[in-house]
Write a protein that holds these residues in place. Structure first.
Motif, PDB file in Angstrom:
ATOM      1  N   LEU A  60       1.901   9.260  -5.346  1.00  0.00           N
ATOM      2  CA  LEU A  60       2.923   8.852  -6.143  1.00  0.00           C
ATOM      3  C   LEU A  60       2.570   7.536  -6.806  1.00  0.00           C
ATOM      4  O   LEU A  60       2.525   7.222  -7.962  1.00  0.00           O
ATOM      5  N   ARG A  75       5.588  13.703   4.909  1.00  0.00           N
ATOM      6  CA  ARG A  75       4.209  13.050   4.830  1.00  0.00           C
ATOM      7  C   ARG A  75       3.320  13.466   5.978  1.00  0.00           C
ATOM      8  O   ARG A  75       4.014  13.163   7.115  1.00  0.00           O
ATOM      9  N   THR A 133       0.862  -1.201  -0.031  1.00  0.00           N
ATOM     10  CA  THR A 133      -0.010   0.047   0.144  1.00  0.00           C
ATOM     11  C   THR A 133       0.857   1.200  -0.095  1.00  0.00           C
ATOM     12  O   THR A 133       2.085   0.951   0.206  1.00  0.00           O
ATOM     13  N   TYR A 157      10.513   7.576  10.028  1.00  0.00           N
ATOM     14  CA  TYR A 157       9.169   7.601  10.300  1.00  0.00           C
ATOM     15  C   TYR A 157       8.946   7.792  11.958  1.00  0.00           C
ATOM     16  O   TYR A 157       9.841   7.258  12.563  1.00  0.00           O
ATOM     17  N   GLU A 166      10.217  11.447   3.492  1.00  0.00           N
ATOM     18  CA  GLU A 166      10.330  10.423   2.581  1.00  0.00           C
ATOM     19  C   GLU A 166      11.058  10.950   1.023  1.00  0.00           C
ATOM     20  O   GLU A 166      10.834  11.893   0.810  1.00  0.00           O
ATOM     21  N   ARG A 199       9.636  14.318   0.536  1.00  0.00           N
ATOM     22  CA  ARG A 199       8.403  14.849   0.941  1.00  0.00           C
ATOM     23  C   ARG A 199       8.210  14.906   2.503  1.00  0.00           C
ATOM     24  O   ARG A 199       8.692  13.494   2.808  1.00  0.00           O
ATOM     25  N   GLN A 220      11.677  -4.394   1.984  1.00  0.00           N
ATOM     26  CA  GLN A 220      12.089  -3.235   3.129  1.00  0.00           C
ATOM     27  C   GLN A 220      13.084  -3.724   4.057  1.00  0.00           C
ATOM     28  O   GLN A 220      12.867  -4.723   4.459  1.00  0.00           O
ATOM     29  N   PHE A 235       1.405   5.369   1.452  1.00  0.00           N
ATOM     30  CA  PHE A 235       1.321   6.101   2.389  1.00  0.00           C
ATOM     31  C   PHE A 235      -0.240   6.747   2.194  1.00  0.00           C
ATOM     32  O   PHE A 235      -0.997   6.801   3.468  1.00  0.00           O
TER      33      PHE A 235
END
Ligand code: 16G
Length: 263
Positions: free
Chosen positions: A180, A151, A103, A241, A161, A149, A196, A105
């Motif tokens: 995006l 977020r 998914t 994050y 990010e 960016r 990841q 953001f």
């Protein structure tokens, strides 16, 4: 100490905060999940009643119900009709029903009822640096769209990010308006799979300031390499994050039985 033995008093009444950019029901789900995963709540322990928990945490019963629903969906709680809600932590492996999905953001936030936003910090077309070229399987000197960016969720800073996309998939970073991934999908380049890497960091001064937290605050550093269905690298992202606003849930599925190796 299990909740079974000690009831609602075992729960920290100050566990939730109105100052966090995370809805109260998700904070409550996170707190209860922590109690279960850490073993403070035992298998088959009964959860205190909805009304008791609402009083304990000073939230509405709807908030408690939504938090419980999250944990029921994750399989950490089980409801027995007319009896109550119980912790489900048997010795058998925890098998998720839902498959993990890749998914964006924007999608992550909207599924939590939050409005996703972005503050653009930088966007350029430039030559990939050696690390990016390696991650994206590009030859030296190949060009990429680089987008940095902040977020946000309901206007609150969540993550920084930096996404890098080969220009053959995104020639002009100004094309990205909101999401995006939506932009890439519209062009026929659907993010299909991602790898990841996560690590814990302490935020340096500049990033802490951008995220609106004190220097040295805990954060999660994530690198993501996103691939198209045929395995071609589409995206390389580095992000920070906020540790106090995020929870990462990893879904584990039963592995296929190991095959015997003949030597
Ligand atoms: C997520 C992805 C990031 C992707 C972004 C697209 C992680 C760690 N990262 O933040 O790789 O670029 O979503 O979001 O999950 P958007 O479509 O809302 O712009």
């Amino acid at each position: 100490m299990s909740i079974h033995q000690s009831g609602v008093e075992a729960l920290d009444r100050d566990a939730l905060s109105n100052d966090l950019p995370l809805p109260l029901y998700l904070q409550l789900a996170r707190y209860l999940r922590g109690q279960i995963v850490s073993g403070r709540f035992g298998h088959r322990d009964a959860l205190p009643g909805e009304r008791e928990m609402a009083e304990r945490f000073s939230v509405s019963r709807v908030t408690v119900r939504k938090a419980i629903k999250e944990l029921l969906d994750e399989g950490l709680l089980q409801q027995r009709q007319g009896v109550g809600t119980f912790v489900n932590r048997g010795t058998s492996p925890y098998v998720e029903q839902r498959l993990s999905t890749l998914t964006s953001f924007s999608e992550d936030m909207s599924s939590r009822g939050l409005a996703a936003g972005s503050v653009w910090l930088n966007r350029t077309v430039t030559a990939a640096n050696p690390e990016e070229a390696l991650a994206l399987g590009l030859s030296p000197g190949a060009t990429v769209s680089r987008m940095q960016r902040l977020r946000t969720a309901n206007g609150n800073a969540m993550a920084l990010e930096t996404a890098v996309i080969p220009t053959r998939f995104l020639a002009d970073p100004l094309e990205v308006q909101g999401s995006l991934y939506d932009t890439l999908r519209r062009k026929g380049f659907t993010p299909y799979r991602a790898l990841q890497r996560l690590s814990a960091i302490q935020l340096p001064a500049e990033q802490a300031e951008q995220l609106g937290v004190p220097e040295g605050s805990a954060a999660l550093y994530i690198e993501r390499r996103t691939l198209l269905e045929d395995g071609t690298p589409l995206e390389f992202v580095r992000s920070q994050y906020r540790g106090d606003a995020y929870d990462f849930i990893v879904e584990l599925n039963l592995a296929a039985p190991a095959r015997e190796v003949n030597r």
